[in-house]
Design an enzyme around this catalytic site. Structure first.
Site, PDB file in Angstrom:
ATOM      1  N   GLU A 168       0.827  -1.218   0.000  1.00  0.00           N
ATOM      2  CA  GLU A 168       0.000   0.000   0.000  1.00  0.00           C
ATOM      3  C   GLU A 168       0.860   1.265   0.000  1.00  0.00           C
ATOM      4  O   GLU A 168       2.052   1.229   0.337  1.00  0.00           O
ATOM      5  CB  GLU A 168      -0.955   0.013   1.199  1.00  0.00           C
ATOM      6  CG  GLU A 168      -0.260   0.029   2.562  1.00  0.00           C
ATOM      7  CD  GLU A 168      -1.134   0.602   3.689  1.00  0.00           C
ATOM      8  OE1 GLU A 168      -1.573   1.760   3.561  1.00  0.00           O
ATOM      9  OE2 GLU A 168      -1.352  -0.109   4.687  1.00  0.00           O
ATOM     10  N   LYS A 177      -3.526  -1.833  15.606  1.00  0.00           N
ATOM     11  CA  LYS A 177      -3.092  -0.990  16.724  1.00  0.00           C
ATOM     12  C   LYS A 177      -4.196  -0.891  17.748  1.00  0.00           C
ATOM     13  O   LYS A 177      -5.368  -0.829  17.392  1.00  0.00           O
ATOM     14  CB  LYS A 177      -2.824   0.422  16.216  1.00  0.00           C
ATOM     15  CG  LYS A 177      -1.454   0.608  15.645  1.00  0.00           C
ATOM     16  CD  LYS A 177      -1.081   2.083  15.662  1.00  0.00           C
ATOM     17  CE  LYS A 177       0.257   2.261  14.989  1.00  0.00           C
ATOM     18  NZ  LYS A 177       0.140   2.508  13.555  1.00  0.00           N
TER      19      LYS A 177
HETATM   20  N1  PSU Z   1      -3.126   1.380  10.895  1.00  0.00           N
HETATM   21  C1  PSU Z   1      -1.815   1.514  11.135  1.00  0.00           C
HETATM   22  N2  PSU Z   1      -1.037   2.180  10.238  1.00  0.00           N
HETATM   23  C2  PSU Z   1      -1.555   2.711   9.095  1.00  0.00           C
HETATM   24  C3  PSU Z   1      -2.957   2.536   8.847  1.00  0.00           C
HETATM   25  C4  PSU Z   1      -3.694   1.867   9.765  1.00  0.00           C
HETATM   26  O1  PSU Z   1      -1.333   1.045  12.155  1.00  0.00           O
HETATM   27  O2  PSU Z   1      -0.825   3.326   8.300  1.00  0.00           O
HETATM   28  C5  PSU Z   1      -3.552   3.071   7.571  1.00  0.00           C
HETATM   29  C6  PSU Z   1      -3.769   1.927   6.575  1.00  0.00           C
HETATM   30  O3  PSU Z   1      -3.591   2.415   5.259  1.00  0.00           O
HETATM   31  C7  PSU Z   1      -5.225   1.568   6.806  1.00  0.00           C
HETATM   32  C8  PSU Z   1      -5.822   2.934   7.068  1.00  0.00           C
HETATM   33  O4  PSU Z   1      -5.828   0.909   5.727  1.00  0.00           O
HETATM   34  O5  PSU Z   1      -4.851   3.600   7.844  1.00  0.00           O
HETATM   35  C9  PSU Z   1      -7.144   2.854   7.767  1.00  0.00           C
HETATM   36  O6  PSU Z   1      -7.731   4.121   7.803  1.00  0.00           O
HETATM   37  P1  PSU Z   1      -9.250   4.262   8.274  1.00  0.00           P
HETATM   38  O7  PSU Z   1      -9.249   3.914   9.723  1.00  0.00           O
HETATM   39  O8  PSU Z   1      -9.576   5.712   8.019  1.00  0.00           O
HETATM   40  O9  PSU Z   1     -10.060   3.331   7.431  1.00  0.00           O
END
Ligand code: PSU
Ligand code: MN
Length: 307
Positions: free
Chosen positions: A25, A159
């Site tokens: 990604e 996380k």
């Molecule tokens: N969790 C992490 N590091 C990240 C992300 C999530 O520990 O970089 C990033 C990933 O790209 C994940 C996105 O798909 O954040 C999720 O965002 P949201 O919660 O807005 O869907």
């Protein structure tokens, strides 16, 4: 549809030759790490994947195209350009139709991987149900994507800025298996523990590949979470991280952060508060996920060809 995808030569050759490919990604590059560590990480994971006998395909949206594989100057752009947008499923058509530049989240990378015919994807951590998600309804589109799209996501868990228990419940409801790669406990990104168990422990890439092959042969759409804990030497203390996370959540609430800004805000707050330590851990776990994903992609190819 195919004219919307642009492949690097390396990725096209690998896909045409039915050789193992691992998707990566770009949100982690553009919004997850500072420069220049992000570009170093991006190049290093590609090297690790090649060393394991697979081909890396870093995915991003640019010039109205889904780029499957990025060249060096494109990678550099994702690592440095502040106007790069964060793209999840919702944002995908908008960013393509305007020709803007967009970094793909887990959800958006899965969509692109599926379109390109890539089945294995390495990342850091998946999004999930946020704490207090029962009132905010903040549930990452990563989870709905895992429910519907046929891609295996190798990650270091989620996380604990998230509600890990509810995240796992959501995945169960939607039929997404959560495999512990050489572990019994679902990891929480920086730490090897979370207090929650994985659904199944599998200790080798062949085992994961067999499960994937069967799941999809059965017509069971949707993805797989391969939870691959951060290596012991780089792991951080769970209780210590919990303190920082609670502070970050308080601050986000105080500032009224909402929508897609929540995750980047929490991540950057944690980064600031823990200094370089969390960044080192983040890099170590991504490297480890890249290696494991490449091993799974190679094993899946072997299962398919009956070798
Ligand atoms: N969790 C992490 N590091 C990240 C992300 C999530 O520990 O970089 C990033 C990933 O790209 C994940 C996105 O798909 O954040 C999720 O965002 P949201 O919660 O807005 O869907
Ligand atoms: Mn959200």
């Amino acid at each position: 549809m195919k004219e919307l995808l642009t492949f690097t030569e390396e990725v096209r050759d690998a896909l045409e030759g039915n050789r193992p490919v691992v998707a990566l990604e770009t949100t982690i590059i553009s919004h997850g790490m500072p420069y220049p560590q992000n570009i170093a990480m991006a190049k290093n994971v590609e090297r690790i994947i090649r060393e394991q006998g697979a081909v890396p395909a870093t995915i991003g949206l640019m010039d109205g195209r889904v780029k499957v594989g990025l060249n060096e100057s494109e990678l550099e752009r994702f690592a440095t350009d502040r106007s790069v947008e964060k793209v999840s499923r919702r944002d995908f058509p908008y960013i393509l139709s305007t020709g803007k530049i967009g970094a793909t989240t887990v959800a958006a990378t899965m969509i692109a991987a599926r379109l390109a015919g890539i089945e294995v994807f390495a990342t850091g951590g998946i999004g999930g149900v946020h704490r207090e998600g029962e009132s905010t309804w903040d549930v990452s589109a990563d989870l709905t994507e895992l429910a519907r799209t046929k891609v295996a996501v190798v990650c270091a868990g989620a996380k604990s800025i998230l509600d890990i228990g509810r995240t796992l419940e959501y995945l169960e409801t939607h039929g997404v298996p959560v495999v512990g790669y050489r572990c019994d406990e679902f990891p929480s990104f920086y730490s090897r523990e979370s207090g929650y168990r994985v659904d199944y422990r599998i200790d080798d890439a062949e085992g994961v590949a067999k499960l994937l092959d069967l799941k999809w042969k059965l017509g069971l759409e949707g993805g797989l979470v391969v939870a691959n804990p951060v290596p012991e030497a780089a792991a951080l203390d769970f209780a210590e991280m919990e303190n920082v996370i609670v502070q970050a959540l308080d601050e986000a609430k105080r500032l009224g952060i909402a929508g897609k800004a929540v995750t980047p805000f929490l991540l950057s707050y944690i980064k600031e508060t823990t200094g370089g330590k969390s960044l080192e851990t983040n890099i170590a776990l991504v490297n480890h996920n890249a290696e494991t994903a490449a091993n799974i992609a190679v094993a899946l190819q072997a299962v398919r060809t009956g070798r």
